[in-house]
Design an enzyme around this catalytic site. Structure first.
Site, PDB file in Angstrom:
ATOM      1  CG  HIS A  75      18.366 -19.749 -10.428  1.00  0.00           C
ATOM      2  ND1 HIS A  75      19.735 -19.880 -10.305  1.00  0.00           N
ATOM      3  CD2 HIS A  75      17.832 -20.850  -9.838  1.00  0.00           C
ATOM      4  CE1 HIS A  75      20.015 -21.004  -9.676  1.00  0.00           C
ATOM      5  NE2 HIS A  75      18.888 -21.614  -9.394  1.00  0.00           N
ATOM      6  CG  HIS A 232      18.557 -22.259  -4.279  1.00  0.00           C
ATOM      7  ND1 HIS A 232      18.789 -21.092  -4.975  1.00  0.00           N
ATOM      8  CD2 HIS A 232      18.632 -23.268  -5.189  1.00  0.00           C
ATOM      9  CE1 HIS A 232      19.010 -21.379  -6.244  1.00  0.00           C
ATOM     10  NE2 HIS A 232      18.925 -22.702  -6.402  1.00  0.00           N
ATOM     11  CG  ASP A 236      15.920 -24.380  -7.770  1.00  0.00           C
ATOM     12  OD1 ASP A 236      16.345 -23.365  -8.348  1.00  0.00           O
ATOM     13  OD2 ASP A 236      16.673 -25.265  -7.314  1.00  0.00           O
ATOM     14  CG  HIS A 259      15.084 -28.723 -11.329  1.00  0.00           C
ATOM     15  ND1 HIS A 259      14.566 -27.483 -11.034  1.00  0.00           N
ATOM     16  CD2 HIS A 259      16.402 -28.652 -11.046  1.00  0.00           C
ATOM     17  CE1 HIS A 259      15.528 -26.698 -10.594  1.00  0.00           C
ATOM     18  NE2 HIS A 259      16.654 -27.384 -10.582  1.00  0.00           N
TER      19      HIS A 259
END
Length: 294
Positions: A75, A232, A236, A259
């Protein structure tokens, strides 16, 4: 166009998502060509934000080495990337970046307070020259050449509140602040209970995440955007790709990314010099990409 750092030292205190304890975050200016450097002030160690230093992507993006690590960096890095900041030192007295409100807007406010200073060195960008894709079953992330960088992200959850969402984001600082920065991380109550049984997510609350049970959103204020969940995920991804070490000029497309896949994508790009070119942002390139940093 010149490289940048922040104009002055700034600091904030926030709760760590996993330990649930107060963490002091300090941002300091850094010289040209130094990149983004994390410093664990409690351990006296530092490491650069780059793909080779990523050691875990299971719950968040984690950088470090055998002596220590910093978790939940995405973030903060997302805001730093969107603000076009090339060099900054990030000091922390714990092993994670504070979660703040679960989005990047608090970090944007901190960067606004810090200001931006030009350095006497040309700004570098990474030009995508070939499409690179990483797959995992039906999930994928890919980057392709573009002179107008965009993030095209699709998610598909069985949860009735989320379902299938797609958002296309044209990358720039102003667009980031308006469309992405306020989108919060989200999680499911059933998963939270499992994590807390493992002494993880101890700082998670309705103040720093969108929480869902089997059928509803638990936050009394509801969502900040109708499609906050996919926004969101873009937040990321912007943070994860900033580990490349310079702004990545290409179109990012994802279906059910993560991720882990983002990290594998950075490694796949760097694995072949034909995939990319590190260039100075000047002349014709500045005309093509300059609006990204406006």
């Amino acid at each position: 166009m010149k490289q940048t750092t922040i104009f002055k030292r700034v600091e904030a205190i926030g709760i760590g998502l996993h330990k649930g304890e107060p963490i002091k975050l300090v941002l300091e200016p850094l010289d040209a060509d130094m990149g983004i450097v994390f410093v664990r002030t409690d351990l006296g160690i530092s490491f650069k934000a780059e793909p080779k230093n990523v050691i875990n992507t299971q719950m968040a993006t984690v950088v470090g080495n055998q002596n220590g690590f910093v978790s939940t960096i995405e973030h903060l890095l997302s805001a730093i990337n969107a603000y076009g900041i090339d060099n900054v030192r990030i000091l922390l007295d714990a092993n994670e970046v504070p979660v703040m409100d679960g989005s990047a807007i608090s970090f944007c406010m901190l960067l606004d307070e810090a200001g931006i200073r030009l350095l006497d060195a040309p700004k570098k960008v990474i030009l995508v020259r070939k499409e690179v894709e990483v797959k995992q079953g039906d999930k994928f992330v890919k980057i392709s050449p573009s002179n107008n960088p965009k993030f095209d992200y699709t998610i598909n959850f069985t949860h009735p509140v989320i379902g299938k969402q797609r958002y296309v984001f044209e990358f720039s600082k102003s667009n980031f602040i308006k469309e992405i920065a306020r989108a919060r991380t989200f999680g499911f109550l059933k998963d939270l209970q499992k994590l807390q049984a493992q002494n993880l997510a101890l700082g998670a609350s309705l103040d720093n995440a969108v929480a869902l049970d089997d059928t509803h959103i638990l936050n009394p204020e509801g969502l900040r955007f109708e499609n906050e969940f996919v926004r969101h995920k873009i937040l990321d991804a912007i943070g994860d790709l900033s580990l490349m070490g310079a702004p990545l000029m290409g179109d990012y497309t994802a279906f059910a990314g993560s991720h882990e896949l983002n990290h594998k994508l950075t490694l796949a790009i760097l694995a072949d010099a034909k995939n990319y070119e590190v260039a100075t942002l000047s002349g014709e390139l500045l005309k093509e990409y300059g609006k990204v940093f406006a």
